[in-house]
Design an enzyme around this catalytic site. Structure first.
Site, PDB file in Angstrom:
ATOM      1  N   TYR A  87       2.268  20.467  16.525  1.00  0.00           N
ATOM      2  CA  TYR A  87       1.560  19.217  16.264  1.00  0.00           C
ATOM      3  C   TYR A  87       1.491  18.843  14.788  1.00  0.00           C
ATOM      4  O   TYR A  87       0.967  17.779  14.443  1.00  0.00           O
ATOM      5  CB  TYR A  87       0.152  19.263  16.877  1.00  0.00           C
ATOM      6  CG  TYR A  87       0.189  18.959  18.350  1.00  0.00           C
ATOM      7  CD1 TYR A  87       0.919  19.769  19.214  1.00  0.00           C
ATOM      8  CD2 TYR A  87      -0.457  17.860  18.872  1.00  0.00           C
ATOM      9  CE1 TYR A  87       0.980  19.482  20.565  1.00  0.00           C
ATOM     10  CE2 TYR A  87      -0.401  17.566  20.223  1.00  0.00           C
ATOM     11  CZ  TYR A  87       0.314  18.383  21.057  1.00  0.00           C
ATOM     12  OH  TYR A  87       0.382  18.097  22.393  1.00  0.00           O
TER      13      TYR A  87
ATOM     14  N   LYS B  99       3.260  32.699  23.894  1.00  0.00           N
ATOM     15  CA  LYS B  99       4.614  33.001  24.378  1.00  0.00           C
ATOM     16  C   LYS B  99       5.256  33.961  23.372  1.00  0.00           C
ATOM     17  O   LYS B  99       6.331  33.713  22.820  1.00  0.00           O
ATOM     18  CB  LYS B  99       5.406  31.682  24.510  1.00  0.00           C
ATOM     19  CG  LYS B  99       6.747  31.800  25.201  1.00  0.00           C
ATOM     20  CD  LYS B  99       6.663  32.004  26.697  1.00  0.00           C
ATOM     21  CE  LYS B  99       8.058  32.194  27.276  1.00  0.00           C
ATOM     22  NZ  LYS B  99       8.051  32.474  28.718  1.00  0.00           N
TER      23      LYS B  99
ATOM     24  N   ASP C  57       3.611  30.490  30.537  1.00  0.00           N
ATOM     25  CA  ASP C  57       4.231  30.111  31.822  1.00  0.00           C
ATOM     26  C   ASP C  57       3.509  30.791  32.991  1.00  0.00           C
ATOM     27  O   ASP C  57       3.198  30.153  34.000  1.00  0.00           O
ATOM     28  CB  ASP C  57       5.742  30.410  31.837  1.00  0.00           C
ATOM     29  CG  ASP C  57       6.105  31.751  31.215  1.00  0.00           C
ATOM     30  OD1 ASP C  57       5.218  32.442  30.692  1.00  0.00           O
ATOM     31  OD2 ASP C  57       7.298  32.116  31.271  1.00  0.00           O
TER      32      ASP C  57
ATOM     33  N   ASP D 208      -2.997  21.711  25.074  1.00  0.00           N
ATOM     34  CA  ASP D 208      -2.844  20.336  25.548  1.00  0.00           C
ATOM     35  C   ASP D 208      -2.325  20.336  26.983  1.00  0.00           C
ATOM     36  O   ASP D 208      -2.882  19.679  27.869  1.00  0.00           O
ATOM     37  CB  ASP D 208      -1.866  19.600  24.613  1.00  0.00           C
ATOM     38  CG  ASP D 208      -1.802  18.116  24.899  1.00  0.00           C
ATOM     39  OD1 ASP D 208      -2.703  17.591  25.568  1.00  0.00           O
ATOM     40  OD2 ASP D 208      -0.832  17.480  24.436  1.00  0.00           O
TER      41      ASP D 208
ATOM     42  N   ASP E   2      -4.469  19.456  30.896  1.00  0.00           N
ATOM     43  CA  ASP E   2      -4.121  18.486  31.940  1.00  0.00           C
ATOM     44  C   ASP E   2      -3.953  19.203  33.280  1.00  0.00           C
ATOM     45  O   ASP E   2      -4.337  18.678  34.330  1.00  0.00           O
ATOM     46  CB  ASP E   2      -2.822  17.732  31.602  1.00  0.00           C
ATOM     47  CG  ASP E   2      -3.055  16.483  30.744  1.00  0.00           C
ATOM     48  OD1 ASP E   2      -3.989  16.501  29.919  1.00  0.00           O
ATOM     49  OD2 ASP E   2      -2.304  15.497  30.888  1.00  0.00           O
TER      50      ASP E   2
HETATM   51 MG    MG Z   1      -2.934  15.691  26.346  1.00  0.00          MG
END
Ligand code: MG
Ligand code: NAI
Length: 323
Positions: A117, A163, A196, A220, A224
């Site tokens: 980001y 990861k 994962d 992020d 969701d």
């Molecule tokens: Mg988002």
């Protein structure tokens, strides 16, 4: 009196923020709102998605209430988080309908200042390269925050998500730092998973999670996914917190597919305002609003279509406010 910077932004951001103000206005608390522009529409009108004026209003306020930006989101919300130095993004995944979704209740503690980001992308002859930044200091700070959060809220376990098998240096550092910080909290159980595998465990074993601490991008994505576990993006609030600033926003975006129809679920933004009330030291009102929201969802009549009702965004907010 609290000075609140209000940045509705684009699409349903406008609708859910208006609805949230309707609820806040019912509280016996004096809020002084300063509205500020940001987002796609602002970009069209003023030539910049995030004017300096907006950054100043946000910095000067006691707290910021944000709706959503559209395609300019990276230049608006990601930049605002950086400008306000809000190093943690708290995203509670909590079921408001346990009979429907089970007793899912975990907190995602997302690092908010670095990772991919930072937006450090570059074109190369073959395509493009994006650099991922992970520092020891930020990894330590976010891990500390997660353990302290767990301790303060009576949670018993913190899970690190990364990861590190592929990203040995960057995610490897995050994982190593997490376990160093963990040594200071011997009473709290720790474990770690690859991102994962976590994506699967959230679906197969969601009740195993109490606090997840992770880097910016994974946080992020998993939030969701978390929303999907408890009824959708209309349900998940978030708090961006730093040493000097707090910015509160739903996890969702501007939802162009439903914008302008007045059917967006206002709950995520109202719950974000509850996190703002906690931040301002007004927790009793936050708990009261949460109770009312659960009640209203259970009644099931004055709710938006995603919750099985036919109410508009504003009608649902007015009903919550009336209670
Ligand atoms: Mg988002
Ligand atoms: P989105 O979160 O806007 O929408 C995803 C899906 O969830 C859509 O089907 C939408 O209708 C539904 N949804 C979202 N919020 C809802 C609500 N309150 N009630 C009912 N349904 C809801 O994500 P999407 O579609 O990927 O992105 C749309 C725009 O939003 C893009 O321009 C993106 O850049 C921006 N965005 C901005 C964010 C921010 O400002 N923090 C965060 C995520 C996306």
């Amino acid at each position: 009196m609290y000075n609140i910077a209000v940045i509705p932004g684009d699409g349903i951001g406008q609708e859910v923020v208006e609805a949230t103000i309707t609820v806040l206005d019912k509280l016996p608390i004096d809020f002084n709102y300063t509205y500020a522009q940001a987002g796609d529409k602002c970009n069209e009108e003023q030539g910049v998605p995030l004017p300096e004026e907006t950054i100043k209003i946000a910095k000067d306020a006691d707290a910021v209430l944000f709706g959503a930006a559209g395609e300019t989101a990276a230049d608006v919300i990601v930049r605002l988080r950086r400008e306000l130095n809000t190093f943690v993004n708290l995203r509670p995944v909590k079921s408001m309908q346990p009979e429907k979704y089970g007793n899912i209740d975990f907190m995602i503690v997302r690092e908010n200042t670095e990772d991919l980001y930072i937006g450090d992308e570059e074109e190369t002859p073959e395509g493009a390269i994006a650099r991922k930044k992970i520092t020891k200091a930020a990894s330590e700070k976010i891990s500390e925050y997660a353990f302290k959060y767990a301790k303060d809220t009576g949670r018993n376990k913190v899970t690190a998500v990364h990861k590190a098998n592929v990203l040995k240096l960057s995610d490897g550092l995050f994982k190593k730092t997490f376990y160093e910080v963990a040594e200071k909290y011997p009473d709290i159980e720790t474990n770690d998973f690859y991102v994962d595998a976590t994506a699967m465990y959230l679906i197969t074993n969601p009740l195993d999670f109490e606090v997840i601490v992770t880097t910016n991008l994974y946080g992020d994505i998993l939030s969701d996914e978390g929303a999907g576990l408890v009824g959708g993006l209309g349900m998940i609030p978030s708090a961006n917190i730093g040493d000097e600033n707090g910015l509160f926003e739903p996890v969702h975006g501007s939802a162009p597919d439903i914008a302008g129809q007045g059917i967006a679920d206002p709950v995520a933004t109202i719950l974000s305002a509850c996190m703002m009330l906690d931040y301002l030291g007004e927790s009793s009102y936050a708990r009261k609003i949460e109770e009312i929201i659960i009640e209203v969802i259970q009644e099931g009549t004055n709710v938006t279509p995603d919750l099985g009702g036919t109410a508009s965004t504003q009608e649902m907010a007015e009903y919550i406010a009336s209670k």
